[in-house]
Scaffold this active site. Structure first.
Site, PDB file in Angstrom:
ATOM      1  N   LYS A  34      39.193  37.351  43.895  1.00  0.00           N
ATOM      2  CA  LYS A  34      39.594  37.521  42.333  1.00  0.00           C
ATOM      3  C   LYS A  34      38.659  36.727  41.472  1.00  0.00           C
ATOM      4  CE  LYS A  34      44.513  38.094  43.654  1.00  0.00           C
ATOM      5  NZ  LYS A  34      45.788  37.649  43.817  1.00  0.00           N
TER       6      LYS A  34
ATOM      7  N   GLN B  35      48.990  32.315  42.910  1.00  0.00           N
ATOM      8  CA  GLN B  35      48.860  32.952  43.901  1.00  0.00           C
ATOM      9  C   GLN B  35      50.103  32.792  45.001  1.00  0.00           C
ATOM     10  OE1 GLN B  35      46.165  34.848  44.848  1.00  0.00           O
ATOM     11  NE2 GLN B  35      47.277  35.470  46.691  1.00  0.00           N
TER      12      GLN B  35
ATOM     13  N   ASP C 229      49.913  39.282  36.296  1.00  0.00           N
ATOM     14  CA  ASP C 229      50.546  40.095  37.482  1.00  0.00           C
ATOM     15  C   ASP C 229      51.710  40.694  37.369  1.00  0.00           C
ATOM     16  OD1 ASP C 229      48.848  39.443  39.674  1.00  0.00           O
ATOM     17  OD2 ASP C 229      49.812  37.595  40.202  1.00  0.00           O
TER      18      ASP C 229
END
Ligand code: NDP
Length: 290
Positions: free
Chosen positions: A51, A95, A118
């Site tokens: 990422k 994460q 997200d």
């Protein structure tokens, strides 16, 4: 029949190229994405690295925040609150998975919805279900983008989604429904999964079980999207990645099939970058509610 292989890597590269062009004039004040990694799970560390590299490639500033596995829930929350307040941070992602014992939903709830790139927070998930604009979870958004780019008919199609997680299965089922597909969602308690998957015009598999879907479970001519990422444990390919779909057998019955790697994975990261740039635009406009 041999399936057309849907090239997620190529499609994602085009999306990154578009973003790089869009961001080129803003090198002095780029969007910022904070990536919070708690603990030292090796797979998570690899995803975070990918990422961060993708951010650099398109001109997004990445801020890597590493917390030890021993961090408390309150320490994670405090870090997220600090990032919520930082004016040069436009997107925040935590994460997953968090180390066992952590309350994932409580941590996600700390992220300001305008920075929730997200799309896992309750507000953005609720906006998705309500059909309102908001950040869509990146993997489902990437799958939808691949289906649309591949001109796969969605309206009236029967889509079967295998998996009902908050980050893939559920939001994907909602997006497919919004695109006028008829949607069946299966999970570990579903009876006779093969009978259900064989009905699918579009089969999306997100379970995390290596090569679980074999040719006999797929309707001839179906579009098969493999979200799974599994590490091969034994044999000549030990250590490499494979999906939830048995690629070699399914490619002989499906009309279209995504590979692993090179399918949904790169699309997920491309959608994260897109969401981060959208967050940056919205914050610049002063739009502070979702
Ligand atoms: P979860 O473990 O959160 O969810 C798995 C889902 O699959 C659950 O709904 C579970 O059912 C269901 N399931 C498990 N075993 C079976 C089975 N034998 N039969 C039917 N259903 C089953 O996983 P995620 O959704 O987070 O991820 C799924 C896969 O996708 C993983 O391999 C992950 O690595 C990958 N992934 C890939 C991404 C990408 O970018 N390509 C991004 C995110 C994930 P139940 O709810 O009943 O437990």
């Amino acid at each position: 029949m041999t399936a057309e292989i849907m090239n997620g890597s190529g499609l994602a590269a085009k999306l990154r190229e578009d973003l790089r062009t869009e961001l080129a004039p803003f090198q002095a004040s780029p969007p910022g994405l904070a990536v919070v990694l708690v603990g030292a799970d090796p797979a998570s560390a690899v995803y975070v690295k990918h990422k961060i590299r993708a951010c650099e490639e398109v001109g997004i500033r990445s801020i890597h925040v590493s917390l030890p596995a021993t961090a408390t829930q309150e320490q994670i929350a405090a870090e997220i609150r600090r990032l919520n307040a930082a004016r040069d941070v436009h997107g925040i992602l935590v994460q997953l998975p968090l180390p066992s014992g952590m309350d994932t939903l409580a941590a996600l709830a700390e992220i300001d919805p305008v920075k929730d790139v997200d799309g896992f927070g309750a507000l953005n998930q609720g906006r998705l279900v309500s059909g309102l604009p908001g950040f869509r979870p990146c993997t489902p958004a990437g799958v939808m983008h691949m289906l649309q780019a591949g001109n796969v008919p969605l309206a009236g199609a029967h889509a079967v989604v295998l998996g009902r997680s908050l980050i893939v299965g559920k939001p994907l089922a909602t997006l497919l429904l919004a695109a006028d597909a008829s949607v069946t969602v299966c999970h570990s308690r579903s009876a006779d999964i093969g009978a259900l998957t064989r009905l699918a015009d579009i089969l999306v598999v997100a379970v995390g079980r290596a090569r679980m879907i074999t040719a006999d479970m797929v309707k001839p001519g179906a579009t098969v999207i493999d979200v799974g990422i599994n590490r091969v444990q034994q044999g000549a390919l030990a250590g490499s990645l494979c999906g939830d779909v048995d690629f070699e057998s399914v490619r002989r019955v499906a009309a279209r099939l995504t590979p692993v790697p090179g399918g949904v994975g790169p699309m997920t990261i491309a959608m994260l970058l897109r969401n981060t740039v959208d967050a940056w635009h919205r914050q610049a406009r002063g739009a502070h509610r979702g």
